[in-house]
Every structure is written in C-alpha cells, then in structure tokens.
Design an enzyme around this catalytic site. Structure first.
Site, PDB file in Angstrom:
ATOM      1  N   GLY A 207      41.008  57.677  11.732  1.00 45.61           N
ATOM      2  CA  GLY A 207      41.131  58.039  10.321  1.00 45.61           C
ATOM      3  C   GLY A 207      42.372  58.868  10.069  1.00 45.61           C
ATOM      4  N   ASN A 208      42.478  59.421   8.888  1.00 44.43           N
ATOM      5  CA  ASN A 208      43.617  60.291   8.576  1.00 44.43           C
ATOM      6  C   ASN A 208      43.156  61.423   7.663  1.00 44.43           C
ATOM      7  OD1 ASN A 208      44.099  59.446   5.682  1.00 44.43           O
ATOM      8  ND2 ASN A 208      44.292  57.468   6.711  1.00 44.43           N
ATOM      9  N   ARG A 209      44.079  62.331   7.352  1.00 44.01           N
ATOM     10  CA  ARG A 209      43.702  63.576   6.683  1.00 44.01           C
ATOM     11  C   ARG A 209      43.716  63.489   5.158  1.00 44.01           C
ATOM     12  NH1 ARG A 209      44.893  68.258   9.753  1.00 44.01           N
ATOM     13  NH2 ARG A 209      45.930  69.183   7.982  1.00 44.01           N
ATOM     14  N   SER A 210      43.877  62.299   4.606  1.00 44.37           N
ATOM     15  CA  SER A 210      43.952  62.203   3.146  1.00 44.37           C
ATOM     16  C   SER A 210      42.609  62.556   2.498  1.00 44.37           C
ATOM     17  CB  SER A 210      44.346  60.777   2.754  1.00 44.37           C
ATOM     18  OG  SER A 210      44.344  60.674   1.360  1.00 44.37           O
ATOM     19  N   ALA A 274      45.972  56.432   1.695  1.00 39.14           N
ATOM     20  CA  ALA A 274      46.619  56.456   3.008  1.00 39.14           C
ATOM     21  C   ALA A 274      45.952  55.354   3.831  1.00 39.14           C
ATOM     22  CB  ALA A 274      46.422  57.816   3.658  1.00 39.14           C
TER      23      ALA A 274
END
Ligand code: C5P
Length: 411
Positions: A207-210, A274
């Site tokens: 995943g990512n931090r968005s 993102a």
C-alpha cells in the site's frame, strides 16, 4: 488560526477535551475559556495541559491584559461546547457576567455553539426563542444529536461527537471566507482518491501513505460550486459528505475498471489517487507462512511484481483527439538528482498527455495525511506555473477549480 474554545457547565464538558485535541492537532492556537460550572466537571489542569495555556473563568485576573475584551477581539473562531441552556440564554440576551460571555460579546469572528442539555430544556419555548435569536444574528447553533442523555433517558440534546463539531466549525470558517461561485453548475466530475492496496495474500497488501484527503477536499469544493461529483475512492477511511456519489475500490485494476466505465459521461476527470505502479505477480489464497527449515532459518520469500496499467494515460488515450473530458493529473514529487520537483512535473505532464498537472512536494511529514498543502499547477502547452498555498486542502482545492474552470470549454 486563533480559536477560543468556550466550555459550559454540562456533563458533556469531558468531550470538549477531545475537541480541543482536534483543534491543536490541526495546528491552531487554542485558548480555553470555561465557565465556573464547567470546572466542576473537568478541572483547569486538564484544559491548561491540553491547550498549553492558562485558563481563567472571570474578568478579575490578569486585568492588565484586559482579557475580557482582548480574547474575543483577537479570536478567528469561537466555539462553545457544550453550550448549556443557561449559556444560550445569556448569549441571546447579551449578558456578560463572566469571561466566556464577555468573549461572546466582543468576538467579531464566526461563532459556533454546540448545545447539550436534557430534551425538556432543549425543547422549552425559552430555549427555542434564544436559539432562533442567535441564528438570526449569524451565530451557528449546531443541532444536538438525539440519543442517550446523562441518565437512562434518551432524546434530542446530546452533544454531537467532537469530530462532528470540529467539521461544523471548520465548514463555518471556510464558508466565512466567501461565498463560492456556482461556476461548476451542470458539470459532471469524476475524481479518484485514496491509495490502492495490492493484495499479496488474504492478510497482506502493498500500500501507500495516501489518506485521500486531497481528493475528498476537491470533491467537496466541486459540490459547493454546483458540480455533480463521483468519487472513486481507494481505501478511503474518511467520512464523505452527503451529495457525493462514492464508488469504493481497493486495487489499481478495480480503480481502472471503475474510472474507465465512467470517463465518457464526465466533463472532467481528476486522478488524485495514489495508484500502485506495481502489484504482486501472484496472489496466494492462503496466508504466506514462515518456513521452519533448520538448514535455512532465515529463508524468506521473494515477491515478484508486475506493472499496473497507467490509468491516467489510459483516460487520455481513450479520448483520442477529442478535448473532453478535461483530464487533470496529480504528481507527488520529491525532486532528485535528475531534476527539481517542477522539472520532473513538467516532464510528467508531457509524458502523460493530460491537460493540467497538479504537482506537490511530498516527504515523510509533507502532504500525506496533512490538512495543509501547497501545490504548483502546470498547464500543457504553457510555461506558466500557478502556485497555490500553503493553505488548507479545501482552500487549495478551490484554487485548483479556479484553474479548471478557466480551462473548460464554454458552451
Ligand atoms: O507516474 P505517477 O504515479 O507519478 O503519476 C501520478 C498521476 O498518475 C496521478 O494522477 C495518478 O492518479 C496517476 N496514475 C495512474 N495510474 C498509475 C499510476 C499513477 O493513473 N498506475
């Protein structure tokens, strides 16, 4: 912003400690002004420790600072939670027997009152008239929730949750910044937001931090300007205001499917999400286990990745030579040895072929999850750079819509 948090003498005063936290975490300076009765429920040390400022309830302390006038005059926002029936009555009649009621008389900024009391008191004719008077004067009186009251009884009069009071107060401040033009009336806008999650097995994902805050702020700003908005939301964990059509997705491929299915019926597509550039090549139906081979105790799997489609580039390709929909991309850049944030943004705009590219500088403590941002807007075929912010994501969103409105064909 300089915020005064007034606290009335009701059992719900404890919830205001959480409201105070929401304000201070938003970077605001908060002066807490409790009433004497409020201090019987929650003591001064709690307010002083959480706000980092001394508190006083009367007009007789620190008189050289003239606090009964100064605190109200200097405030950008006054929020009273809980506002008791007694406080509503005093505010409606302009009584000024303590510091908080003095603040309410001297403040010229937006004032938000969040009442909490028993149903009988809330529904009493005297309270109804006081609330109507305050609203007529431009004070925002938030509707109390209906539910469990102090005892076993239930009904309208419950203090709304701190998050709801916080959102109402911020909306009042945004609204006070000026009426928004209805220049997106009749426009259909498709926005992607959040961050995709690419599953590895039933319990793990890449995943990512968005946080999705920027896309959500854009959606809310567009609705305020009259647009109808569909939000394709990748793993968004924030509440979405009514009036926005939400399509929840998890992975890049799901996001692509939902965007592609809708582009032709929209006037503007804004890709804020993102999107993971890569996903695991294989998904394992059961949890990937550690092996326990004594000969190789450090054994760990290697995860092979494959490319995800570039959804934004796909939207641009699908419209062919046509000018609709207008396509807006976002680029989160850190700058590196190959170029500055703006140089990398300019190259990305050309590569992706979208009409506008909103470039923001990201890092561990910049942009992701934050409430404040600053961006540069680049337009294809022009060297102009429009800088927006620093400001709230809501304010920056309106700046972005100003640019979009200027780029849309008039019909
Ligand atoms: O190439 P980069 O990920 O920096 O581009 C960012 C822009 O492209 C954003 O608008 C993002 O939503 C979009 N994007 C996309 N599909 C991908 C990766 C990014 O649409 N696979």
């Amino acid at each position: 912003m300089r915020i005064v948090l007034g606290v009335g003498g009701g059992i719900a005063a404890y919830k205001s400690a959480l409201l105070l936290r929401l304000f201070t975490e938003g970077g605001h300076d908060v002066t807490v002004v409790p009433t004497d009765a409020a201090l019987r429920f929650v003591g001064a040390p709690t307010w002083e420790a959480l706000s980092g400022r001394p508190v006083q309830t009367d007009v007789w302390s620190n008189v050289t600072d003239v606090p009964h006038v100064r605190i109200g005059q200097e405030a950008d926002l006054v929020v009273v939670a809980p506002a008791t029936a007694d406080l509503l009555a005093k505010a409606a009649h302009g009584l000024a027997g303590d510091l908080l009621t003095n603040v309410l008389l001297t403040a010229r900024c937006p004032v938000v009152l969040a009442p909490a009391m028993h149903t009988e008191m809330w529904e009493h004719a005297a309270t109804r008239v006081n609330v109507a008077t305050l609203r007529e004067r431009g004070v925002t009186v938030v509707e109390p929730d209906s539910g469990r009251l102090t005892g076993a009884d239930t009904g309208p009069g419950r203090l709304p949750e701190p998050e709801a009071i916080h959102a109402a107060a911020m909306a009042v401040v945004e609204g006070a910044a000026g009426e928004r033009p209805r220049d997106l009336a009749g426009r259909r806008i498709l926005i992607s937001t959040g961050g995709t999650r690419e599953p590895l097995d039933p319990v793990r994902y890449l995943g990512n931090r968005s946080s999705g805050k920027q896309g959500l702020a854009l959606a809310e700003a567009a609705v305020a300007r009259g647009a109808s908005v569909t939000l394709v939301a990748a793993n968004l964990e924030l509440p979405v205001a009514p009036g926005i059509d939400v399509v929840p997705v998890q992975t890049a491929l799901e996001l692509q499917r939902e965007i592609d299915a809708r582009t032709t019926e929209h006037d503007v597509v804004v890709m804020v999400a993102a999107v993971a550039d890569f996903r695991p090549a294989e998904y394992t139906d059961s949890k990937i286990k550690k092996t326990h081979d004594p000969a190789d105790p450090d054994a760990a799997p290697t995860i092979r990745l494959v490319r995800n489609p570039d959804i934004l580039a796909g939207v641009v390709a699908a419209r062919g030579g046509a000018s609709a929909p207008l396509v807006v991309g976002f680029a989160a850049e850190t700058g590196d040895a190959t170029g500055s944030v703006l140089e990398l943004g300019r190259a990305k705009l050309e590569r992706k072929g979208c009409d506008l590219l909103v470039v923001n500088e990201v890092g561990v403590d910049k942009t992701f999850g934050a409430d404040e941002t600053s961006v540069h807007v680049l337009t294809r075929g022009s060297d102009e750079v429009i800088d927006l912010g620093p400001g709230s994501k809501a304010v920056v969103s309106h700046g972005i819509w100003d640019v979009v409105v200027g780029s849309l064909p008039t019909d």
